[in-house]
Design a protein around this motif. Structure first.
Motif, mmCIF file in Angstrom:
data_model
loop_
_atom_site.group_PDB
_atom_site.id
_atom_site.type_symbol
_atom_site.label_atom_id
_atom_site.label_comp_id
_atom_site.label_asym_id
_atom_site.label_seq_id
_atom_site.Cartn_x
_atom_site.Cartn_y
_atom_site.Cartn_z
ATOM 1 N N ILE A 125 20.250 -74.703 -0.475
ATOM 2 C CA ILE A 125 20.542 -73.929 -1.679
ATOM 3 C C ILE A 125 21.141 -72.576 -1.283
ATOM 4 N N THR A 126 22.381 -72.383 -1.671
ATOM 5 C CA THR A 126 23.062 -71.113 -1.408
ATOM 6 C C THR A 126 22.589 -70.070 -2.424
ATOM 7 N N PRO A 127 22.771 -68.792 -2.122
ATOM 8 C CA PRO A 127 22.350 -67.764 -3.081
ATOM 9 C C PRO A 127 22.965 -67.952 -4.466
ATOM 10 N N GLN A 128 24.216 -68.449 -4.520
ATOM 11 C CA GLN A 128 24.852 -68.645 -5.824
ATOM 12 C C GLN A 128 24.104 -69.667 -6.683
ATOM 13 N N ASN A 129 23.440 -70.637 -6.027
ATOM 14 C CA ASN A 129 22.750 -71.703 -6.762
ATOM 15 C C ASN A 129 21.233 -71.549 -6.738
ATOM 16 N N ALA A 130 20.767 -70.368 -6.352
ATOM 17 C CA ALA A 130 19.331 -70.105 -6.341
ATOM 18 C C ALA A 130 18.861 -69.735 -7.742
ATOM 19 N N SER A 131 17.571 -69.810 -7.960
ATOM 20 C CA SER A 131 17.003 -69.518 -9.280
ATOM 21 C C SER A 131 17.405 -68.120 -9.721
ATOM 22 N N SER A 132 17.795 -68.018 -10.983
ATOM 23 C CA SER A 132 18.429 -66.800 -11.486
ATOM 24 C C SER A 132 17.640 -66.179 -12.615
ATOM 25 N N LYS A 133 17.851 -64.884 -12.793
ATOM 26 C CA LYS A 133 17.243 -64.156 -13.908
ATOM 27 C C LYS A 133 18.236 -63.134 -14.424
ATOM 28 N N LEU A 134 18.030 -62.715 -15.652
ATOM 29 C CA LEU A 134 18.907 -61.688 -16.191
ATOM 30 C C LEU A 134 18.287 -60.313 -15.992
ATOM 31 N N PHE A 135 19.171 -59.339 -15.813
ATOM 32 C CA PHE A 135 18.777 -57.935 -15.766
ATOM 33 C C PHE A 135 19.499 -57.220 -16.904
ATOM 34 N N LEU A 136 18.811 -56.339 -17.560
ATOM 35 C CA LEU A 136 19.376 -55.609 -18.677
ATOM 36 C C LEU A 136 19.359 -54.121 -18.369
ATOM 37 N N GLN A 137 20.486 -53.478 -18.636
ATOM 38 C CA GLN A 137 20.601 -52.042 -18.383
ATOM 39 C C GLN A 137 21.171 -51.370 -19.632
ATOM 40 N N GLN A 138 20.656 -50.198 -19.958
ATOM 41 C CA GLN A 138 21.056 -49.499 -21.172
ATOM 42 C C GLN A 138 21.630 -48.123 -20.811
ATOM 43 N N TYR A 139 22.692 -47.739 -21.534
ATOM 44 C CA TYR A 139 23.343 -46.448 -21.308
ATOM 45 C C TYR A 139 23.599 -45.778 -22.665
ATOM 46 N N GLN A 140 23.606 -44.449 -22.676
ATOM 47 C CA GLN A 140 23.936 -43.670 -23.871
ATOM 48 C C GLN A 140 25.268 -42.960 -23.644
ATOM 49 N N LEU A 141 26.090 -42.904 -24.687
ATOM 50 C CA LEU A 141 27.411 -42.301 -24.545
ATOM 51 C C LEU A 141 27.790 -41.588 -25.843
ATOM 52 N N LYS A 142 28.225 -40.328 -25.708
ATOM 53 C CA LYS A 142 28.644 -39.536 -26.857
ATOM 54 C C LYS A 142 30.119 -39.803 -27.180
ATOM 55 N N GLU A 143 30.481 -39.470 -28.400
ATOM 56 C CA GLU A 143 31.851 -39.652 -28.868
ATOM 57 C C GLU A 143 32.842 -38.954 -27.930
ATOM 58 N N GLY A 144 33.891 -39.679 -27.564
ATOM 59 C CA GLY A 144 34.953 -39.132 -26.740
ATOM 60 C C GLY A 144 34.644 -39.067 -25.266
ATOM 61 N N ALA A 145 33.440 -39.472 -24.854
ATOM 62 C CA ALA A 145 33.031 -39.332 -23.453
ATOM 63 C C ALA A 145 33.299 -40.608 -22.672
ATOM 64 N N TYR A 146 33.369 -40.419 -21.355
ATOM 65 C CA TYR A 146 33.428 -41.524 -20.418
ATOM 66 C C TYR A 146 32.072 -41.626 -19.714
ATOM 67 N N LEU A 147 31.658 -42.856 -19.385
ATOM 68 C CA LEU A 147 30.397 -43.049 -18.672
ATOM 69 C C LEU A 147 30.584 -42.651 -17.214
ATOM 70 N N GLN A 148 29.748 -41.743 -16.741
ATOM 71 C CA GLN A 148 29.847 -41.286 -15.368
ATOM 72 C C GLN A 148 29.146 -42.231 -14.395
ATOM 73 N N ASP A 149 28.078 -42.882 -14.881
ATOM 74 C CA ASP A 149 27.332 -43.793 -14.020
ATOM 75 C C ASP A 149 28.109 -45.076 -13.765
ATOM 76 N N LYS A 150 27.847 -45.678 -12.636
ATOM 77 C CA LYS A 150 28.364 -47.020 -12.379
ATOM 78 C C LYS A 150 27.594 -48.021 -13.240
ATOM 79 N N ILE A 151 28.282 -49.078 -13.642
ATOM 80 C CA ILE A 151 27.615 -50.177 -14.350
ATOM 81 C C ILE A 151 26.966 -51.049 -13.287
ATOM 82 N N THR A 152 25.711 -50.801 -13.064
ATOM 83 C CA THR A 152 24.998 -51.524 -12.009
ATOM 84 C C THR A 152 23.523 -51.623 -12.377
ATOM 85 N N VAL A 153 22.798 -52.453 -11.668
ATOM 86 C CA VAL A 153 21.386 -52.677 -11.962
ATOM 87 C C VAL A 153 20.550 -51.647 -11.226
ATOM 88 N N LEU A 154 19.840 -50.799 -11.974
ATOM 89 C CA LEU A 154 19.054 -49.753 -11.345
ATOM 90 C C LEU A 154 17.829 -50.310 -10.642
#
Length: 906
Positions: A125-154
């Motif tokens: 079993i390769t890592p791609q076919n190993a048992s999987s789970k979802l991770f959820l990450q939440q970010y807040q963003l104000k009008e007109g702003a760009y997200l400074q953080d990377k979209i990644t799992v903390l």
């Protein structure tokens, strides 16, 4: 004249043969097949097996009455690494072939775990076919702003496995929703400027559980596979295709243990599969997937998530695995419990669905030892095995196996007497193919107590009760010979509303686990209704939405498969969420003449997509001929679907139909003797009694009245019997009904001598008053585990036709010899057996070879710091999964305390 004489002789011989066959078919026990005997899970530690010890082991197993073994390779003992054999290597396959050939010589079968340890996984079993789970990450963003953080799992610092972004969805406070996944660059930077308003971003990642195969054998280590992926299953099975080539081992079945894949709730193509099956795009509802609330919308979306996992496990794992096995002319044996799915549907796919018992049940049986300090704080739920047996009955499978006696008590403290009612509870639930949990392969040259698995009763030749194990195996074999014959005879189907469970607030992953019935079973109306029906004396099977679609009606009877049971009614407990297709099928069955009883009409449909329209459609369906009532029992009675009133005596039962008539298996788990004329819902001209403890058979005293057959019976606390009904008279000798007279206590000078045990053999002694040997002031006796013979001469003036020998307090089992001839094994309660045929007038010699359990010797070894357990992986733990140490145990009772009595009987 000569021809006439020849003709008469031939006719007489013919009639004698016919009569003999008739007698044999009725007065002898049904054939004890390989499958009728109990089998055992057979752990190969490190696969350190060799042919002489394989042959010796199988020979020993066959002698005590085992019908087969189920090979499960696991971790090994330290110090024997040079003897380990890699899983699926050429040498390992040779040992499996030798095992199957040798087992066949001893009349035994072989099953094979399609893996090592559990769950399925390994180096392929390769890592791609190993048992999987979802991770959820939440970010807040104000009008007109760009997200400074990377979209990644903390949380990556916790698990350090590669993740990939599956969806990124932005929600504004004004109700706007945008999917912006494609605006994340390769470095994980979001190239999206927030429009008007404040925004919350929800990112969903595919990650890995990181779970490796538990208790893996050499060359079996590796990732647990993704059970929701057909690609992962193919990768898993390809290793076996390559290893087996064109020649699979001559096994009967491949086995899959209980689903213990932790935290696995996702798979790479889950979002696409979800949309195809549920009809909407999950990416627009990540907020609900994140939510801790249980509002209507959130509950419905999470229910759809859980239903999708169930579909994928069934269609991507279970069905293709079955097809693969069948293509190789093998069958499969599967434990579905623990999975996040409708386990009825998973069980029904298996050729042999397998349930399990875990922990110790309480039975009110008089004299049955149960030390609460030595049992896990987990109590088996008697209804749990019925999910496997129901699936088998509804889909027409002959066998329902069960992993039995897992953690029944603390190590070395389980008696054969404690196993019996646990096995009977499985029989009453419909199981008929017991597998001991279990037996560890241990070479003869390994010092006592040999190699052992950490979580099972030690059913091996090193156990002190081994010479008496045939008492239990023969009892199980006689029971299963009958319980595997014919068809189940349960009159009611009960609908299992799985969607109600899926709509409840809980973790996103909702597994149907044996140990969590408090969460998913006890709070439900389903449990209340089934418990009520059983208490009233009805026999039930459970049915799912999918299995219900196969049901048809013939002459008012509900038929669920070409080979399945027939039922007199379907009962639907109060159900909140029911699929329209299910409701329509139930209405159609009722309109075609079936009895269909609803406690209440379903409130709504499951899931989120177009649910208001579907709910309206559900409520506007013509209800047809269904019955809606809270008074289920009253309606059943009015429909002449009657309960078995024998339950009012305290007896429990299960019924089967065979070519002769109806079979009842009756068990007394109360503290009282139950006797009298027991009513059966049967119109029978004749009833025979079959005693699975002794194998005795005889015609019962019975009579017919008020549409019931009444049978004269007497079952002491802990006893069981089979009743076979017949529609026409048969030549059966009468059952012997014993009228017991005043007991005669055997007293005098007893001799105790010891053999076949350790750590040392105590000296032979004589005692004037019968006592446990552990109550005598001899340290060697208190440390001793093995056989101790109690013998005495006594005088008897025979005044009765027969006699019971009652041993009184026995710790724990014994073989009885009367005048140097074996009268049999006493291994369960009540501790008695008939010996009248061996007694004589005048002087008699009684020998009672008692065997205690292993506990006292293990205590001695730990007190003296002897090394006897040294394994890789989990090593050895106690019943509470703490490091094992018996040094502080109290001395466990051992020997015979009596009183030993002779009971004359007419």
């Amino acid at each position: 004249m000569k021809n006439l004489v020849k003709l008469i002789v031939y006719l007489c011989v013919y009639l004698m043969v016919v009569y003999s066959k008739a007698q044999t078919g009725i007065t002898s026990w049904p054939t004890i097949t390989q499958e009728a005997k109990p089998w055992t899970r057979w752990w190969w530690m490190g696969n350190a097996v060799d042919e002489p010890n394989l042959r010796w082991s199988l020979s020993e197993y066959a002698k005590v009455g085992l019908g087969g073994v189920e090979i499960t390779p696991i971790y090994g003992a330290k110090g024997y690494e040079n003897q380990y054999i890699d899983f699926l290597s050429e040498k390992w396959l040779e040992k499996v072939d030798f095992t199957t050939q040798t087992a066949q010589q001893f009349g035994m079968g072989v099953d094979l775990n399609l893996g090592t340890g559990w769950p399925f996984g390994g180096p392929q079993i390769t890592p791609q076919n190993a048992s999987s789970k979802l991770f959820l990450q939440q970010y807040q963003l104000k009008e007109g702003a760009y997200l400074q953080d990377k979209i990644t799992v903390l949380q990556l610092s916790k698990q350090k496995y590669e993740t990939s972004l599956q969806a990124l969805t932005a929600y504004s406070k004004d109700g706007m929703i945008q999917i912006i996944t494609d605006q994340v660059n390769a470095e994980g930077k979001l190239q999206w400027q927030a429009p008007k308003g404040d925004w919350t971003l929800y990112a969903l990642f595919l990650g890995k559980t990181g779970q490796k195969v538990k208790r893996a054998a050499p060359a079996g280590e590796g990732w647990v596979m993704d059970h929701f992926s057909g690609i992962a299953l193919k990768q898993y099975l390809n290793r076996f295709n390559d290893a087996f080539g064109q020649k699979l081992p001559a096994i009967r079945a491949f086995f899959n243990d209980s689903y213990e894949v932790y935290d696995a709730n996702f798979t790479p193509d889950f979002i696409a599969e979800f949309q195809q099956r549920r009809g909407y795009d999950l990416r627009y509802y990540l907020r609900e997937v994140f939510s801790e609330e249980n509002d209507e919308k959130t509950a419905r979306i999470k229910a759809d998530f859980r239903a999708t996992l169930s579909d994928l496990l069934l269609e991507k794992f279970m069905k293709p695995w079955v097809r693969w096995a069948h293509q190789h002319q093998k069958i499969i044996k599967n434990q579905a419990h623990g999975s996040p799915a409708n386990i009825l549907d998973l069980y029904a796919q298996a050729d042999i669905p397998e349930c399990e018992t875990f922990g110790s049940s309480y039975f009110a049986i008089t004299g049955l030892r149960r030390d609460t300090a030595d049992i896990r704080k987990v109590h088996p739920e008697p209804l749990m095995p019925k999910f496997a047996t129901s699936a088998a009955h509804v889909s027409g499978k002959k066998w329902v196996s069960s992993e039995a006696f897992t953690w029944l008590t603390e190590h070395f403290k389980t008696s054969l007497a404690q196993c019996k009612p646990e096995a009977e509870q499985l029989f009453l639930a419909g199981a008929n193919h017991i597998f001991f949990h279990g037996t560890t392969y241990s070479p003869q040259n390994i010092l006592w107590p040999g190699w052992m698995f950490y979580a099972g009763v030690n059913f091996s030749p090193n156990n002190t009760f081994w010479p008496h194990l045939s008492g239990l195996t023969h009892y199980i074999a006689r029971c299963q010979a009958i319980l595997q014959d014919g068809q189940p005879d349960n009159e009611l189907l009960v609908y299992w509303p799985i969607h109600d469970i899926w709509h409840k607030k809980s973790d996103l992953l909702q597994q149907i686990r044996v140990h969590e019935v408090n969460d998913w079973l006890y709070p439900e109306a389903f449990y209340r209704v089934v418990s009520l029906l059983h208490k009233q004396g009805y026999a039930t099977d459970f049915i799912s939405d999918k299995l219900l679609q196969n049901a048809v009606v013939k002459n008012g009877q509900i038929i669920t498969s070409n080979f399945g049971n027939t039922y007199k009614a379907i009962v639907v407990p109060s159900t909140q969420k029911m699929p329209i297709e299910t409701f329509m099928q139930l209405i159609d069955l009722a309109n075609r003449g079936a009895t269909v009883i609803f406690e209440d009409l379903p409130q709504s449909v499951p899931g989120f997509g177009h649910w208001l329209e579907r709910e309206n459609q559900l409520k506007n369906l013509d209800k047809g001929q269904i019955t809606i009532t809270k008074q289920i029992v009253e309606v059943l009675t009015r429909k002449r679907i009657e309960a078995e009133t024998l339950v009012e005596t305290g007896l429990q039962f299960i019924r089967r139909r065979n070519k002769k008539g109806v079979v009842y298996y009756l068990v007394n788990h109360t503290s009282n003797t139950i006797e009298g004329n027991i009513p059966l819902n049967s119109c029978s001209v004749l009833v025979s009694i079959l005693d699975p403890q002794t194998g005795n058979i005889g015609k019962a005293k019975s009579y017919f009245s008020q549409n019931k057959t009444f049978v004269k019976l007497k079952l002491r606390s802990g006893e069981s019997l089979f009743l076979q009904t017949y529609s026409k008279n048969q030549p059966i000798p009468a059952w012997s009904y014993d009228e017991e007279q005043k007991p005669i206590q055997i007293q005098g000078k007893w001799t105790i001598d010891f053999r076949e045990g350790g750590p040392i053999l105590p000296q032979k002694i004589q005692i004037d008053t019968l006592k446990l040997w552990t109550d005598l002031s001899d340290e060697a006796m208190q440390n001793y585990s093995g056989a101790g013979g109690y013998s005495i001469y006594f005088e008897l003036n025979k005044t009765a036709k027969d006699y019971y020998l009652d041993l009184g307090k026995l710790a724990e089992s014994a073989e009885v010899f009367v005048n140097k001839k074996s009268a049999g094994i006493v291994w369960s309660v009540p501790s008695r057996l008939k010996i009248g045929y061996l007694l004589k007038n005048g002087r008699n010699f009684l020998q009672i070879e008692v065997r205690n359990l292993m506990a006292n010797r293990i205590r001695y070894m730990d007190k003296n710091k002897e090394i006897w357990r040294n394994y890789h992986e989990i090593n050895f733990v106690n019943a509470h999964y703490q490091p094992f140490d018996a040094s502080n145990w109290r001395i466990m009772d051992a020997g015979l305390a009596g009183p030993v009595t002779l009971i004359p009987c007419k």
